[in-house]
Motif scaffolding. Structure first.
Motif, PDB file in Angstrom:
ATOM      1  N   LEU A 145       8.567  14.179 -14.066  1.00 52.89           N
ATOM      2  CA  LEU A 145       9.383  12.986 -14.319  1.00 52.89           C
ATOM      3  C   LEU A 145       8.510  11.736 -14.383  1.00 52.89           C
ATOM      4  CD1 LEU A 145      12.188  11.681 -14.592  1.00 52.89           C
ATOM      5  CD2 LEU A 145      12.191  11.455 -12.099  1.00 52.89           C
ATOM      6  N   GLY A 146       7.532  11.631 -13.490  1.00 52.46           N
ATOM      7  CA  GLY A 146       6.636  10.475 -13.483  1.00 52.46           C
ATOM      8  C   GLY A 146       5.823  10.377 -14.764  1.00 52.46           C
ATOM      9  N   LYS A 147       5.326  11.508 -15.234  1.00 48.51           N
ATOM     10  CA  LYS A 147       4.553  11.491 -16.482  1.00 48.51           C
ATOM     11  C   LYS A 147       5.434  11.120 -17.679  1.00 48.51           C
ATOM     12  CE  LYS A 147       0.850  14.559 -15.062  1.00 48.51           C
ATOM     13  NZ  LYS A 147      -0.166  13.554 -14.943  1.00 48.51           N
ATOM     14  N   SER A 148       6.678  11.585 -17.686  1.00 48.04           N
ATOM     15  CA  SER A 148       7.567  11.228 -18.797  1.00 48.04           C
ATOM     16  C   SER A 148       7.941   9.748 -18.746  1.00 48.04           C
ATOM     17  CB  SER A 148       8.821  12.092 -18.791  1.00 48.04           C
ATOM     18  OG  SER A 148       9.630  11.804 -17.667  1.00 48.04           O
ATOM     19  N   VAL A 149       8.127   9.201 -17.551  1.00 48.61           N
ATOM     20  CA  VAL A 149       8.415   7.769 -17.424  1.00 48.61           C
ATOM     21  C   VAL A 149       7.220   6.954 -17.894  1.00 48.61           C
ATOM     22  CG1 VAL A 149       8.830   5.909 -15.764  1.00 48.61           C
ATOM     23  CG2 VAL A 149      10.164   8.002 -15.638  1.00 48.61           C
ATOM     24  N   TRP A 150       6.020   7.368 -17.528  1.00 47.50           N
ATOM     25  CA  TRP A 150       4.814   6.653 -17.954  1.00 47.50           C
ATOM     26  C   TRP A 150       4.664   6.718 -19.482  1.00 47.50           C
ATOM     27  CZ3 TRP A 150       2.060   2.909 -16.384  1.00 47.50           C
ATOM     28  CH2 TRP A 150       0.816   2.646 -16.959  1.00 47.50           C
ATOM     29  N   GLY A 151       4.972   7.868 -20.058  1.00 44.65           N
ATOM     30  CA  GLY A 151       4.931   7.985 -21.517  1.00 44.65           C
ATOM     31  C   GLY A 151       5.941   7.058 -22.177  1.00 44.65           C
ATOM     32  N   PHE A 152       7.125   6.936 -21.579  1.00 44.94           N
ATOM     33  CA  PHE A 152       8.135   6.016 -22.104  1.00 44.94           C
ATOM     34  C   PHE A 152       7.634   4.571 -22.038  1.00 44.94           C
ATOM     35  CE2 PHE A 152      11.721   3.168 -21.230  1.00 44.94           C
ATOM     36  CZ  PHE A 152      12.437   3.340 -22.401  1.00 44.94           C
ATOM     37  N   VAL A 153       6.971   4.209 -20.943  1.00 43.11           N
ATOM     38  CA  VAL A 153       6.439   2.846 -20.804  1.00 43.11           C
ATOM     39  C   VAL A 153       5.398   2.575 -21.886  1.00 43.11           C
ATOM     40  CG1 VAL A 153       5.046   1.357 -19.311  1.00 43.11           C
ATOM     41  CG2 VAL A 153       6.944   2.642 -18.349  1.00 43.11           C
ATOM     42  N   LEU A 154       4.515   3.526 -22.133  1.00 43.12           N
ATOM     43  CA  LEU A 154       3.487   3.338 -23.158  1.00 43.12           C
ATOM     44  C   LEU A 154       4.105   3.223 -24.551  1.00 43.12           C
ATOM     45  CD1 LEU A 154       0.687   5.767 -21.916  1.00 43.12           C
ATOM     46  CD2 LEU A 154       0.809   3.281 -21.684  1.00 43.12           C
ATOM     47  N   GLU A 155       5.113   4.038 -24.843  1.00 38.72           N
ATOM     48  CA  GLU A 155       5.784   3.951 -26.139  1.00 38.72           C
ATOM     49  C   GLU A 155       6.526   2.623 -26.275  1.00 38.72           C
ATOM     50  OE1 GLU A 155       8.259   7.319 -26.846  1.00 38.72           O
ATOM     51  OE2 GLU A 155       6.613   8.747 -26.603  1.00 38.72           O
ATOM     52  N   SER A 156       7.105   2.143 -25.180  1.00 37.98           N
ATOM     53  CA  SER A 156       7.810   0.860 -25.214  1.00 37.98           C
ATOM     54  C   SER A 156       6.844  -0.281 -25.499  1.00 37.98           C
ATOM     55  CB  SER A 156       8.527   0.607 -23.890  1.00 37.98           C
ATOM     56  OG  SER A 156       9.489   1.595 -23.665  1.00 37.98           O
ATOM     57  N   ARG A 157       5.664  -0.225 -24.920  1.00 34.88           N
ATOM     58  CA  ARG A 157       4.664  -1.263 -25.186  1.00 34.88           C
ATOM     59  C   ARG A 157       4.292  -1.282 -26.664  1.00 34.88           C
ATOM     60  NH1 ARG A 157      -0.446  -0.864 -21.867  1.00 34.88           N
ATOM     61  NH2 ARG A 157      -0.930  -2.695 -23.100  1.00 34.88           N
ATOM     62  N   ALA A 207       0.840  -1.208   0.000  1.00 33.84           N
ATOM     63  CA  ALA A 207       0.000   0.000   0.000  1.00 33.84           C
ATOM     64  C   ALA A 207       0.871   1.253   0.000  1.00 33.84           C
ATOM     65  CB  ALA A 207      -0.931  -0.012   1.205  1.00 33.84           C
ATOM     66  N   MET A 208       1.933   1.236   0.787  1.00 37.76           N
ATOM     67  CA  MET A 208       2.842   2.391   0.829  1.00 37.76           C
ATOM     68  C   MET A 208       3.498   2.603  -0.537  1.00 37.76           C
ATOM     69  SD  MET A 208       4.353   4.808   2.588  1.00 37.76           S
ATOM     70  CE  MET A 208       4.277   4.417   4.312  1.00 37.76           C
ATOM     71  N   LEU A 209       3.917   1.528  -1.175  1.00 34.87           N
ATOM     72  CA  LEU A 209       4.544   1.653  -2.490  1.00 34.87           C
ATOM     73  C   LEU A 209       3.557   2.166  -3.537  1.00 34.87           C
ATOM     74  CD1 LEU A 209       6.806  -1.531  -2.564  1.00 34.87           C
ATOM     75  CD2 LEU A 209       7.503   0.847  -2.252  1.00 34.87           C
ATOM     76  N   LEU A 210       2.313   1.728  -3.463  1.00 32.41           N
ATOM     77  CA  LEU A 210       1.296   2.226  -4.397  1.00 32.41           C
ATOM     78  C   LEU A 210       1.056   3.722  -4.208  1.00 32.41           C
ATOM     79  CD1 LEU A 210      -1.283  -0.704  -4.435  1.00 32.41           C
ATOM     80  CD2 LEU A 210       0.279  -0.011  -6.258  1.00 32.41           C
ATOM     81  N   VAL A 211       1.030   4.168  -2.960  1.00 27.88           N
ATOM     82  CA  VAL A 211       0.862   5.602  -2.688  1.00 27.88           C
ATOM     83  C   VAL A 211       2.059   6.374  -3.245  1.00 27.88           C
ATOM     84  CG1 VAL A 211       0.815   7.317  -0.839  1.00 27.88           C
ATOM     85  CG2 VAL A 211      -0.640   5.304  -0.698  1.00 27.88           C
ATOM     86  N   VAL A 212       3.251   5.845  -3.045  1.00 27.80           N
ATOM     87  CA  VAL A 212       4.455   6.516  -3.543  1.00 27.80           C
ATOM     88  C   VAL A 212       4.439   6.590  -5.067  1.00 27.80           C
ATOM     89  CG1 VAL A 212       6.956   6.240  -3.778  1.00 27.80           C
ATOM     90  CG2 VAL A 212       5.884   6.033  -1.546  1.00 27.80           C
ATOM     91  N   VAL A 213       4.049   5.498  -5.729  1.00 25.25           N
ATOM     92  CA  VAL A 213       3.969   5.508  -7.193  1.00 25.25           C
ATOM     93  C   VAL A 213       2.927   6.525  -7.654  1.00 25.25           C
ATOM     94  CG1 VAL A 213       3.268   4.123  -9.192  1.00 25.25           C
ATOM     95  CG2 VAL A 213       4.869   3.192  -7.525  1.00 25.25           C
ATOM     96  N   GLY A 214       1.798   6.596  -6.942  1.00 21.17           N
ATOM     97  CA  GLY A 214       0.768   7.573  -7.285  1.00 21.17           C
ATOM     98  C   GLY A 214       1.267   9.002  -7.147  1.00 21.17           C
ATOM     99  N   VAL A 215       2.017   9.256  -6.091  1.00 23.62           N
ATOM    100  CA  VAL A 215       2.558  10.607  -5.893  1.00 23.62           C
ATOM    101  C   VAL A 215       3.607  10.917  -6.960  1.00 23.62           C
ATOM    102  CG1 VAL A 215       3.949  12.034  -4.332  1.00 23.62           C
ATOM    103  CG2 VAL A 215       2.043  10.703  -3.439  1.00 23.62           C
ATOM    104  N   LEU A 216       4.450   9.942  -7.254  1.00 30.22           N
ATOM    105  CA  LEU A 216       5.471  10.172  -8.280  1.00 30.22           C
ATOM    106  C   LEU A 216       4.856  10.388  -9.660  1.00 30.22           C
ATOM    107  CD1 LEU A 216       8.353   7.722  -7.326  1.00 30.22           C
ATOM    108  CD2 LEU A 216       8.345  10.209  -7.197  1.00 30.22           C
ATOM    109  N   TYR A 217       3.709   9.766  -9.923  1.00 30.08           N
ATOM    110  CA  TYR A 217       3.057   9.947 -11.218  1.00 30.08           C
ATOM    111  C   TYR A 217       2.617  11.397 -11.423  1.00 30.08           C
ATOM    112  CZ  TYR A 217      -0.195   9.606 -15.063  1.00 30.08           C
ATOM    113  OH  TYR A 217      -0.848   9.803 -16.237  1.00 30.08           O
ATOM    114  N   THR A 218       2.359  12.114 -10.353  1.00 29.93           N
ATOM    115  CA  THR A 218       1.907  13.500 -10.485  1.00 29.93           C
ATOM    116  C   THR A 218       3.053  14.462 -10.809  1.00 29.93           C
ATOM    117  OG1 THR A 218       2.148  13.942  -8.123  1.00 29.93           O
ATOM    118  CG2 THR A 218       0.008  13.105  -8.876  1.00 29.93           C
ATOM    119  N   THR A 219       4.294  13.974 -10.840  1.00 32.40           N
ATOM    120  CA  THR A 219       5.417  14.839 -11.164  1.00 32.40           C
ATOM    121  C   THR A 219       5.687  14.807 -12.670  1.00 32.40           C
ATOM    122  OG1 THR A 219       7.066  13.090 -10.867  1.00 32.40           O
ATOM    123  CG2 THR A 219       6.478  14.379  -8.917  1.00 32.40           C
TER     124      THR A 219
END
Length: 125
Positions: free
Chosen positions: A62-74, A48-60
């Motif tokens: 850097l988090g959005k750019s990492v998520w975009g990289f993951v989607l492009e990689s898929r 649960a703590m890790l999920l909260v941390v990932v959620g908080v990091l997604y709002t940055t």
């Protein structure tokens, strides 16, 4: 790949990233500190703590750019033409054969060099 200009990092993003690291360290420390509690509950709290941390990091940014990289990689992985089972088996057997041949050649070379050195140093007969 996107050719977007680099976005500036705000102070809030840096604070979120630092606090995320602090929360992960605190979660792992709490996992071991509360060792008298059942393992399943400690694991659930850590997840649960890790999920909260990932959620908080997604709002940055850097988090959005990492998520975009993951989607492009898929999308790129979907374009890959994977080998058939027959091709995979043939390639694997070829690699095993070549490794065996190289191993035998190196073994024979090792024996030859060992014998030559023993002969040159006068230790062999």
């Amino acid at each position: 790949m996107n050719s977007q200009p680099e976005q500036s990092v705000s102070v809030i993003d840096i604070v979120k990233q630092v606090m995320s690291v602090v929360f992960v360290v605190a979660g792992v420390a709490a996992f071991y500190y509360f060792s008298d509690i059942q393992l399943v509950y400690r694991v659930l709290c850590l997840v649960a703590m890790l999920l909260v941390v990932v959620g908080v990091l997604y709002t940055t940014v850097l988090g959005k750019s990492v998520w975009g990289f993951v989607l492009e990689s898929r999308m790129e992985v979907r374009k890959v033409v994977w080998p058939t089972r027959d091709e995979t088996m043939r390639t694997t057997l070829m690699v095993l054969a070549m490794v065996s041949i190289v191993g035998v050649v190196l073994w024979v070379l090792d024996i030859a060099l060992y014998t030559g050195v023993r002969y040159l140093t006068g230790q062999g007969g």
